[in-house]
Scaffold this motif. Sequence first.
Motif, mmCIF file in Angstrom:
data_model
loop_
_atom_site.group_PDB
_atom_site.id
_atom_site.type_symbol
_atom_site.label_atom_id
_atom_site.label_comp_id
_atom_site.label_asym_id
_atom_site.label_seq_id
_atom_site.Cartn_x
_atom_site.Cartn_y
_atom_site.Cartn_z
ATOM 1 N N HIS A 1 0.864 -1.287 -0.041
ATOM 2 C CA HIS A 1 0.061 0.044 0.111
ATOM 3 C C HIS A 1 1.043 1.186 0.031
ATOM 4 O O HIS A 1 0.365 2.171 -0.664
ATOM 5 C CB HIS A 1 -0.995 -0.176 1.186
ATOM 6 N N LEU A 2 1.743 1.161 0.937
ATOM 7 C CA LEU A 2 2.762 2.316 0.878
ATOM 8 C C LEU A 2 3.389 2.636 -0.315
ATOM 9 O O LEU A 2 3.778 3.722 -1.032
ATOM 10 C CB LEU A 2 3.803 2.201 2.069
ATOM 11 N N TYR A 3 3.970 1.624 -1.028
ATOM 12 C CA TYR A 3 4.690 1.672 -2.431
ATOM 13 C C TYR A 3 3.680 2.402 -3.399
ATOM 14 O O TYR A 3 4.257 3.418 -4.360
ATOM 15 C CB TYR A 3 5.125 0.331 -2.934
ATOM 16 N N GLN A 4 2.292 1.836 -3.498
ATOM 17 C CA GLN A 4 1.516 2.482 -4.440
ATOM 18 C C GLN A 4 1.364 4.074 -4.053
ATOM 19 O O GLN A 4 1.028 4.831 -4.984
ATOM 20 C CB GLN A 4 0.249 1.609 -4.502
ATOM 21 N N ARG A 5 1.019 3.944 -2.608
ATOM 22 C CA ARG A 5 0.963 5.550 -2.216
ATOM 23 C C ARG A 5 1.735 6.503 -2.599
ATOM 24 O O ARG A 5 1.463 7.741 -2.878
ATOM 25 C CB ARG A 5 0.462 5.516 -0.627
ATOM 26 N N PHE A 6 2.999 6.122 -2.445
ATOM 27 C CA PHE A 6 4.353 7.200 -2.802
ATOM 28 C C PHE A 6 4.858 6.945 -4.103
ATOM 29 O O PHE A 6 5.908 7.332 -4.473
ATOM 30 C CB PHE A 6 5.509 6.784 -1.651
ATOM 31 N N THR A 7 3.802 6.595 -5.051
ATOM 32 C CA THR A 7 4.220 6.643 -6.427
ATOM 33 C C THR A 7 3.242 7.458 -7.353
ATOM 34 O O THR A 7 2.236 7.150 -7.304
ATOM 35 C CB THR A 7 4.282 5.031 -7.030
ATOM 36 N N PRO A 8 3.682 8.431 -7.897
ATOM 37 C CA PRO A 8 5.193 9.075 -7.707
ATOM 38 C C PRO A 8 5.548 9.296 -6.567
ATOM 39 O O PRO A 8 4.981 10.161 -5.880
ATOM 40 C CB PRO A 8 5.194 10.058 -9.123
#
Length: 307
Positions: free
Chosen positions: A43-50
């Motif tokens: 979830h954090l990976y998707q949240r901080f992309t970009p």
Amino acid sequence: VWFKFVSASAPRSQTMVVTPVWKPASCMVMGIVAFLWGLWAVHLYQRFTPIYQEIVCRMGTAKLQHVKIGTPMISPTSFKLLIEVVCNNPNQYGIGFGYSEPGKVFLSDNMLEVGKAREAPYSASSMPALGNGSVWTEAEVAINAIVLMQSFSLLTQPDGVPLYLELNQQMEIDIAFFFGHWQVKKWMRKKCGLKLASLTSTIASSSDPTGPLACSSSWDSLLVPALTNTGSSDMVMIGDNMDPEELQKGMLAKNIGLGVTMAVTFSLGVICLSRGCFLFSGITKLKRRRKKALRDANDDSDGDSIE
């Protein structure tokens, strides 16, 4: 604690040892927690992309404060201008401001230096994640007799008095990605300008309007809006300060930190859940063998009693 079930007629070599239930249960709980942790990392990976999106700001309020009429040839006329810039931060993290470097304040197109501009004291300028925040700047202006003589024509200028400011504020980004960390301290340096109603009315009254604020990366490209302009143009305050190398470092920290977290937690989850299932299966098999041994022992005892 280990529990031993021994049949009445079974020798010690056939003793069955049953694993306590809390052991496989603990493995299952640890596996579920590890999987949830891994899902949170996804979830954090998707949240901080970009990793970064442009921050767009608009002019907020502008207030004149502490207006003091000086004595000609003795004391200057001074006032403070409190400027609010409202920014929309579309990023998933908040941005703070750690340090303000004093910038110069100029009057008229002749760029007569009349004061300093810095972050307003006790303003707590910040940009919250996914929200609007305010950046406050305070300009201290002192107009002495020499400046007044050089800009005398501005006293009755109908289209307003241009005031130019240098904004020098340091922004801070600090994000932890479990096994990764991204910290950025970058200067936000802008050349800004706005128009005051007129020098006479500005000094005499704090209720006169100010024109919209405009900012640019250089004086040459700065266009100060007219005093009568009621709109406020968008301005990107930070985008040109975020160089590709810093953004690359942020993406690398995110990919490594969250990637390692996902690999570790999902692997640990699979191991713990597999171990828990194996132990539960062993307990079930041992219980079945115990029941069978007890039935066999009862059958033998019944046969002996009949004889």
